[in-house]
Design a protein around this motif. Structure first.
Motif, PDB file in Angstrom:
ATOM      1  N   ILE A  97       0.808  -1.224   0.000  1.00  0.00           N
ATOM      2  CA  ILE A  97       0.000   0.000   0.000  1.00  0.00           C
ATOM      3  C   ILE A  97       0.840   1.272   0.000  1.00  0.00           C
ATOM      4  O   ILE A  97       0.500   2.224  -0.714  1.00  0.00           O
ATOM      5  N   PRO A  98       1.945   1.368   0.747  1.00  0.00           N
ATOM      6  CA  PRO A  98       2.743   2.604   0.656  1.00  0.00           C
ATOM      7  C   PRO A  98       3.265   2.893  -0.750  1.00  0.00           C
ATOM      8  O   PRO A  98       3.359   4.054  -1.150  1.00  0.00           O
ATOM      9  N   PHE A  99       3.576   1.853  -1.510  1.00  0.00           N
ATOM     10  CA  PHE A  99       4.032   2.059  -2.881  1.00  0.00           C
ATOM     11  C   PHE A  99       2.887   2.569  -3.764  1.00  0.00           C
ATOM     12  O   PHE A  99       3.079   3.440  -4.608  1.00  0.00           O
ATOM     13  N   ILE A 100       1.696   2.033  -3.560  1.00  0.00           N
ATOM     14  CA  ILE A 100       0.533   2.516  -4.303  1.00  0.00           C
ATOM     15  C   ILE A 100       0.240   3.966  -3.927  1.00  0.00           C
ATOM     16  O   ILE A 100      -0.017   4.811  -4.787  1.00  0.00           O
ATOM     17  N   TYR A 101       0.311   4.271  -2.638  1.00  0.00           N
ATOM     18  CA  TYR A 101       0.125   5.641  -2.154  1.00  0.00           C
ATOM     19  C   TYR A 101       1.137   6.572  -2.803  1.00  0.00           C
ATOM     20  O   TYR A 101       0.805   7.678  -3.221  1.00  0.00           O
ATOM     21  N   GLY A 102       2.373   6.111  -2.918  1.00  0.00           N
ATOM     22  CA  GLY A 102       3.435   6.908  -3.521  1.00  0.00           C
ATOM     23  C   GLY A 102       3.215   7.211  -4.993  1.00  0.00           C
ATOM     24  O   GLY A 102       3.766   8.173  -5.516  1.00  0.00           O
ATOM     25  N   LEU A 103       2.402   6.401  -5.676  1.00  0.00           N
ATOM     26  CA  LEU A 103       2.081   6.676  -7.074  1.00  0.00           C
ATOM     27  C   LEU A 103       1.218   7.929  -7.228  1.00  0.00           C
ATOM     28  O   LEU A 103       1.276   8.623  -8.230  1.00  0.00           O
TER      29      LEU A 103
END
Length: 139
Positions: free
Chosen positions: A59-65
């Motif tokens: 989820i943090p990587f998706i948030y970072g997108l």
């Protein structure tokens, strides 16, 4: 105010996740306990702990997108490794991690978790005081 709303939303989502995990699976969503559940790889994809932990990582990587957070680490890789090992040792010593005791245990009014979380917070405050005011490091 904008940061407060993001923090509030994050806390609410965390609370809902923890309560949902307990309600659906009958197990506490403490990270160290979940890692212990997935150590044995047989049937890994059928374990709810695997999917919960995968979500925490992905989820943090998706948030970072969508939102580019400004994250700056002022520590070397060795400091991070030592810090991680100390946290792991503390987790074993305290029979659980801060997420298990602080979020899951306190919400169930566990006396053991109340004491453990108090000790975590006191130790953190003492560490910050020593590092900043005795040693003179940090900002």
């Amino acid at each position: 105010m904008h940061d407060f709303l993001w923090a509030f939303l994050g806390g609410a989502l965390l609370g809902i996740s923890v309560v949902g995990y307990l309600y659906i699976n009958g197990k506490i969503a403490g990270i160290s306990g979940m890692i212990g559940q997935i150590i044995h790889p047989e049937g890994l994809l059928q374990k709810p702990a695997f999917w919960f932990l995968l979500g925490i990582v992905v989820i943090p990587f998706i948030y970072g997108l969508f939102i580019q957070p400004e994250i700056v680490l002022n520590a070397s890789i060795w400091q991070l490794i030592v810090a991680g090992l100390l946290v792991g040792f503390g987790t074993r010593l305290g029979s659980g991690c801060t997420s298990g005791h602080g979020i899951c245990g306190i919400s169930r009014l566990s006396k053991r978790s109340l004491i453990a979380t108090g000790i975590f917070m006191l130790t953190g405050a003492i560490t910050v005081f020593v590092v900043r005011h005795v040693v003179g490091a940090g900002a």
